[in-house]
Motif scaffolding. Structure first.
Motif, PDB file in Angstrom:
ATOM      1  N   ILE A   1      21.945 -18.938  22.400  1.00 52.54           N
ATOM      2  CA  ILE A   1      21.213 -19.189  23.635  1.00 52.54           C
ATOM      3  C   ILE A   1      22.228 -19.262  24.772  1.00 52.54           C
ATOM      4  N   ALA A   2      22.147 -18.340  25.721  1.00 52.54           N
ATOM      5  CA  ALA A   2      23.035 -18.364  26.881  1.00 52.54           C
ATOM      6  C   ALA A   2      22.527 -19.402  27.874  1.00 52.54           C
ATOM      7  N   CYS A   3      23.468 -20.095  28.537  1.00 52.06           N
ATOM      8  CA  CYS A   3      23.064 -21.107  29.520  1.00 52.06           C
ATOM      9  C   CYS A   3      24.225 -21.409  30.464  1.00 52.06           C
ATOM     10  N   ARG A   4      23.881 -22.078  31.559  1.00 48.03           N
ATOM     11  CA  ARG A   4      24.901 -22.516  32.514  1.00 48.03           C
ATOM     12  C   ARG A   4      25.405 -23.914  32.186  1.00 48.03           C
ATOM     13  N   TYR A   5      24.496 -24.767  31.716  1.00 41.94           N
ATOM     14  CA  TYR A   5      24.831 -26.171  31.452  1.00 41.94           C
ATOM     15  C   TYR A   5      24.235 -26.596  30.108  1.00 41.94           C
ATOM     16  N   VAL A   6      24.826 -27.655  29.556  1.00 46.52           N
ATOM     17  CA  VAL A   6      24.354 -28.204  28.276  1.00 46.52           C
ATOM     18  C   VAL A   6      24.251 -29.722  28.409  1.00 46.52           C
ATOM     19  N   ILE A   7      23.176 -30.277  27.893  1.00 48.27           N
ATOM     20  CA  ILE A   7      23.009 -31.733  27.826  1.00 48.27           C
ATOM     21  C   ILE A   7      22.852 -32.118  26.359  1.00 48.27           C
ATOM     22  N   ILE A   8      23.677 -33.051  25.905  1.00 41.46           N
ATOM     23  CA  ILE A   8      23.631 -33.503  24.509  1.00 41.46           C
ATOM     24  C   ILE A   8      22.940 -34.859  24.467  1.00 41.46           C
ATOM     25  N   ALA A   9      21.773 -34.894  23.813  1.00 40.51           N
ATOM     26  CA  ALA A   9      20.994 -36.133  23.710  1.00 40.51           C
ATOM     27  C   ALA A   9      20.577 -36.330  22.260  1.00 40.51           C
ATOM     28  N   THR A  10      21.581 -36.475  21.397  1.00 36.29           N
ATOM     29  CA  THR A  10      21.339 -36.453  19.958  1.00 36.29           C
ATOM     30  C   THR A  10      21.219 -37.830  19.316  1.00 36.29           C
ATOM     31  N   GLY A  11      21.406 -38.907  20.079  1.00 39.77           N
ATOM     32  CA  GLY A  11      21.214 -40.242  19.516  1.00 39.77           C
ATOM     33  C   GLY A  11      22.210 -40.575  18.422  1.00 39.77           C
ATOM     34  N   PHE A  12      21.789 -41.473  17.511  1.00 37.03           N
ATOM     35  CA  PHE A  12      22.702 -41.915  16.447  1.00 37.03           C
ATOM     36  C   PHE A  12      21.993 -42.155  15.114  1.00 37.03           C
ATOM     37  N   TYR A  13      20.699 -41.858  15.028  1.00 37.72           N
ATOM     38  CA  TYR A  13      19.908 -42.280  13.876  1.00 37.72           C
ATOM     39  C   TYR A  13      20.080 -41.381  12.651  1.00 37.72           C
ATOM     40  N   ASP A  14      20.766 -40.265  12.793  1.00 40.98           N
ATOM     41  CA  ASP A  14      20.815 -39.285  11.714  1.00 40.98           C
ATOM     42  C   ASP A  14      21.928 -39.519  10.694  1.00 40.98           C
ATOM     43  N   VAL A  15      22.904 -40.356  11.024  1.00 44.09           N
ATOM     44  CA  VAL A  15      24.054 -40.534  10.137  1.00 44.09           C
ATOM     45  C   VAL A  15      24.169 -42.006   9.750  1.00 44.09           C
ATOM     46  N   PRO A  16      23.852 -42.366   8.513  1.00 44.82           N
ATOM     47  CA  PRO A  16      23.933 -43.769   8.100  1.00 44.82           C
ATOM     48  C   PRO A  16      25.379 -44.245   7.971  1.00 44.82           C
TER      49      PRO A  16
END
Length: 339
Positions: free
Chosen positions: A119-134
């Motif tokens: 996916i081509a883009c100009r900007y990226v926002i990372i909003a992945t939280g923390f709940y996926d890795v115990p």
């Protein structure tokens, strides 16, 4: 693999904060897509059945959409319904069940690499939280099928011996529900007491059940190994073998630092391993790549929640649009909220 689409902004993570970012960015005229390796608001799907949020509905709202509920504090199911309706009302483009694997290029010419394309883009926002890795116990036997780091509901454990590891909100709630569903519950607690951070209406309930002897609690105790039928623990008085048909190791979670590294995001050398970012603009060490929500706190997972992390969306969107970044000191201060 060729580029299959192009947007101004790619948001990695379709949870409440990711959706808030999509709304604010899209309202400023940017094209946007939210990409998530799982379902819409995947973390909330993983919460226990009928879990009650700590906060009242207005603190969980995004995009100015009212959060209607008959409960003083919304349940998990209320949240799932609300965020779904908001995403559809705002016509947010979604690419769900699509895992991001890398980020190539630079400011204005990024390519987000996924398992399904680019996916081509100009900007990226990372909003992945923390709940996926115990936070793993790292003891022998932890990888067995009867050991779980996520709690859903108690009903399958009626009449069974269940060991619950931990002394915070998740562990407290699970122990009480398991008891009331007819399980024989033992809590294994590394410290000397049930955490003071446990919700004020849950902690006294748990302490009273421990006092009655209906829940066995072993304090200052650590797990040594897990077998198919038991848990070996080190107590202040020596080794003890606890029968266990099921083990809930509810010892918390942390951001996926391996994933952040794959995106080229560095971390600070502090105790929290805080992902590198400007606290005022939320821009990371990679120009044009931003963090939003709980991932900003690193291992300090009590720093940001939906309640205050949702305002990151306004800060980032204003930054991208060349607007003055809003002055929101009260809501952007880290708060001690928990679920």
């Amino acid at each position: 693999m060729t580029t299959d689409s192009s947007f101004d902004v790619v948001i990695i993570g379709a949870g409440p904060v990711g959706l808030a970012c999509a709304i604010e960015v899209q309202r400023r005229g940017f094209s946007v897509v939210a990409v998530d390796k799982g379902a819409l608001v995947n973390s909330i799907i993983g919460y226990p059945t009928n879990m009650e949020f700590f906060s009242t509905p207005e603190l969980l709202e995004i995009g100015g959409h009212p959060f209607p509920t008959s409960h003083y504090k919304p349940l998990r199911e209320d949240g799932l319904d609300y965020y779904r309706r908001v995403a559809f009302a705002e016509n947010i483009p979604l690419r769900l069940y699509e895992r991001v694997t890398g980020l190539e290029g630079g400011l204005g010419q990024y390519e987000v690499v996924t398992e399904k394309g680019r996916i081509a883009c100009r900007y990226v926002i990372i909003a992945t939280g923390f709940y996926d890795v115990p936070n793993y116990l790292n003891v022998p036997g932890e990888d067995q099928p009867h050991v779980n780091h996520y709690y859903k509901e108690p009903y399958a454990h009626t009449g069974q011996h269940v060991v619950v590891v931990g002394a915070k909100n998740s562990s407290a709630k699970a122990a009480l529900q398991l008891l009331r569903a007819g399980a024989d519950v033992t809590m294994v607690i590394r410290g000397a007491e049930i955490s003071q951070s446990v919700k004020y209406w849950i902690r006294p309930d748990l302490l009273n059940r421990i006092k009655e002897g209906r829940i066995k609690a072993l304090f200052n105790t650590t797990i040594q190994r897990i077998t198919p039928e038991a848990v070996e623990v080190q107590t202040p008085t020596g080794l003890e073998l606890l029968p266990a048909a099921y083990v809930y190791a509810l010892t918390g979670y942390h951001p996926d630092f391996t994933f952040l590294a794959a995106l080229g995001i560095t971390c600070e050398l502090d105790a929290a391993q805080t992902p590198t970012h400007n606290a005022e603009t939320l821009e990371t060490n990679r120009p044009g790549v931003y963090l939003a929500g709980t991932v900003c706190g690193g291992l300090n997972t009590s720093r940001w929640f939906i309640e205050n992390g949702r305002y990151h969306a306004q800060v980032i969107a204003a930054r991208l649009a060349g607007e003055q970044v809003p002055d929101l000191p009260e809501v952007l201060q880290p708060v001690q909220l928990s679920k």
